[in-house]
Design a protein around this motif. Sequence first.
Motif, PDB file in Angstrom:
ATOM      1  N   ASP A 152     -27.982 -27.509 -35.125  1.00  0.00           N
ATOM      2  CA  ASP A 152     -26.737 -27.843 -34.429  1.00  0.00           C
ATOM      3  C   ASP A 152     -26.019 -26.604 -33.894  1.00  0.00           C
ATOM      4  O   ASP A 152     -25.045 -26.736 -33.149  1.00  0.00           O
ATOM      5  CB  ASP A 152     -25.786 -28.590 -35.375  1.00  0.00           C
ATOM      6  N   THR A 161     -22.763 -28.416 -32.406  1.00  0.00           N
ATOM      7  CA  THR A 161     -22.747 -29.854 -32.188  1.00  0.00           C
ATOM      8  C   THR A 161     -22.417 -30.530 -33.504  1.00  0.00           C
ATOM      9  O   THR A 161     -23.143 -30.378 -34.486  1.00  0.00           O
ATOM     10  CB  THR A 161     -24.103 -30.358 -31.673  1.00  0.00           C
ATOM     11  N   ARG A 163     -22.164 -33.828 -35.508  1.00  0.00           N
ATOM     12  CA  ARG A 163     -22.713 -35.179 -35.429  1.00  0.00           C
ATOM     13  C   ARG A 163     -22.173 -36.041 -36.576  1.00  0.00           C
ATOM     14  O   ARG A 163     -21.764 -35.533 -37.609  1.00  0.00           O
ATOM     15  CB  ARG A 163     -24.246 -35.136 -35.514  1.00  0.00           C
ATOM     16  N   SER A 170     -20.192 -37.951 -31.807  1.00  0.00           N
ATOM     17  CA  SER A 170     -20.568 -36.545 -31.856  1.00  0.00           C
ATOM     18  C   SER A 170     -19.763 -35.779 -30.814  1.00  0.00           C
ATOM     19  O   SER A 170     -19.306 -36.356 -29.822  1.00  0.00           O
ATOM     20  CB  SER A 170     -22.068 -36.376 -31.581  1.00  0.00           C
TER      21      SER A 170
END
Length: 307
Positions: A152, A161, A163, A170
């Motif tokens: 990520d 990122t 999630r 997200s």
Amino acid sequence: MNWGQHLQDYLAIRRAMGFTMERHEKLLTQFTEYLAAHGAATLSIEHALAWATSPDAADARWWAARLSMVRGFAVHLHALDAVHQVPPHGLIPHSRRRTVPHLYTATEIAALVRAAGQLSGPLRAATYQSLICLLAATGMRVGEAIRLERADFDADLGLLTVRGTKFGKSRQLPLHSTVTAGLQEYLHLRDRLMPQTHSGALLLSARGFRLRYERVWVTFHPLVIQAGLTPRSPSSGPRIHDLRHSFAVATLLDWYREGADVQAMLPRLSTYLGHADPKHTYWYLSAAPELLALAADRLHTHQEDPR
């Protein structure tokens, strides 16, 4: 009565609706184990209340929160069989006053990072230092940080990122160059200290596993004491979640001082923080007297503007 299966069915339905249910799963598992240990064939208000208030020294708000989780499970069971009882709202009286957050200064955050550096084991120390810095620099939730996968983190783009957030969505967080550099340094260190891991998590425990939410809270409290931080309010002391509040307030303060259009910028902060609705971000306006003063001054200037 197969309490475990009923709980898994309930959690599956809630997760299909977009809820993560991590905390619910932990506490409701304890509740179903309590029911099984007491040979309960049905969910009763008596059992629900006894379990919810079992931590004798806990605050009434915590008892009410535990009972609220049971209530959702009870509603599910009652829909299947009316023999199960649903605890009514207001069964545990408690104050709805929101906890006043501790707004960390840059000096206090630095003290926390230094204290984390004294933890036993170089990987454990580096992990908690990185966690504190990441929370302070991004305002993400603790659960979001410990769920991060190594994949990520995009060092080239300076992006994280996030999630499986609180609301099932997200989002991508652009990082300051110092945060990107700090995470890269941490990853180099953890690769050297532990080439083989048991998890794909970005932040690892001393044994190479993903950090556990409960353990993070237990570890953080002594760091507050070691850093010499004291409560600014008699109702609450410095919490790890307050790093999120501090980030939000600091961002708003910077915008006010820079003369930015805070009203127009607020949805950006909401998106960055992962709020489902910008109205939840407005609460931060009341979190710091200085912020309220700047907002009032902005309003006064606007009212005096002849345009």
